[in-house]
Design a protein around this motif. Structure first.
Motif, mmCIF file in Angstrom:
data_model
loop_
_atom_site.group_PDB
_atom_site.id
_atom_site.type_symbol
_atom_site.label_atom_id
_atom_site.label_comp_id
_atom_site.label_asym_id
_atom_site.label_seq_id
_atom_site.Cartn_x
_atom_site.Cartn_y
_atom_site.Cartn_z
ATOM 1 N N LYS A 50 0.838 -1.198 0.000
ATOM 2 C CA LYS A 50 0.000 0.000 0.000
ATOM 3 C C LYS A 50 0.871 1.245 0.000
ATOM 4 N N MET A 51 1.906 1.233 0.825
ATOM 5 C CA MET A 51 2.796 2.377 0.910
ATOM 6 C C MET A 51 3.507 2.608 -0.421
ATOM 7 N N GLU A 52 3.965 1.532 -1.058
ATOM 8 C CA GLU A 52 4.624 1.653 -2.358
ATOM 9 C C GLU A 52 3.683 2.251 -3.388
ATOM 10 N N ALA A 53 2.430 1.829 -3.381
ATOM 11 C CA ALA A 53 1.446 2.346 -4.332
ATOM 12 C C ALA A 53 1.203 3.838 -4.108
ATOM 13 N N ILE A 54 1.114 4.230 -2.842
ATOM 14 C CA ILE A 54 0.893 5.642 -2.526
ATOM 15 C C ILE A 54 2.094 6.474 -2.974
ATOM 16 N N ILE A 55 3.282 6.000 -2.691
ATOM 17 C CA ILE A 55 4.493 6.740 -3.064
ATOM 18 C C ILE A 55 4.630 6.810 -4.582
ATOM 19 N N ALA A 56 4.325 5.726 -5.286
ATOM 20 C CA ALA A 56 4.385 5.726 -6.745
ATOM 21 C C ALA A 56 3.396 6.743 -7.324
ATOM 22 N N LYS A 57 2.201 6.764 -6.785
ATOM 23 C CA LYS A 57 1.191 7.724 -7.238
ATOM 24 C C LYS A 57 1.651 9.147 -6.948
#
Length: 132
Positions: A50-57
């Motif tokens: 989830k954190m990776e997805a947020i940072i990527a976005k």
């Protein structure tokens, strides 16, 4: 593209950028929000995803905003040059207030010490005389 559409593109893009910057702030808040589960019998691996997805976005959105800011700077220069070429100083002042500073007709009328209707007429004259 009409003269009015040409002049409005700076403020329109500025508002879009503001909306995206608000979205960036929300993603940063999510990325920095730390929650911890205290249940010793459960192991969760999905938090990192989830954190990776947020940072990527967040990174993608920041790149978009940077590109749009570059575009906005170019548009502002073109709009400002067109306004600066207006033959009458009253027209230049009115157009700057409206299309660079984003002021309402009422605010412009107060600042220029004119009636609302006179500002509207003056705006029409300014658009007619504007050379692009």
């Amino acid at each position: 593209m009409t003269k009015k559409e040409f002049l409005r593109q700076y403020l329109d893009l500025s508002r879009e950028i503001d909306a995206k910057l608000e979205e960036v702030r929300r993603y940063r808040a999510l990325a920095t929000k730390v929650t911890q589960s205290l249940a010793p019998d459960k192991v969760q691996c999905s938090q990192g995803n989830k954190m990776e997805a947020i940072i990527a976005k967040l990174v993608d959105l920041e790149r978009e905003v940077d590109a749009e800011i570059d575009q906005m700077i170019e548009i502002r220069a073109a709009v400002k040059a067109a306004i600066d070429n207006a033959p009458d100083s009253k027209h230049r002042t009115l157009l700057r207030h409206r299309y660079i500073n984003g002021k309402t007709w009422e605010q412009i009328a107060v600042e220029m010490h004119y009636s609302y209707m006179h500002v509207c007429r003056l705006h029409g004259e300014a658009l007619d005389k504007l050379i692009m």
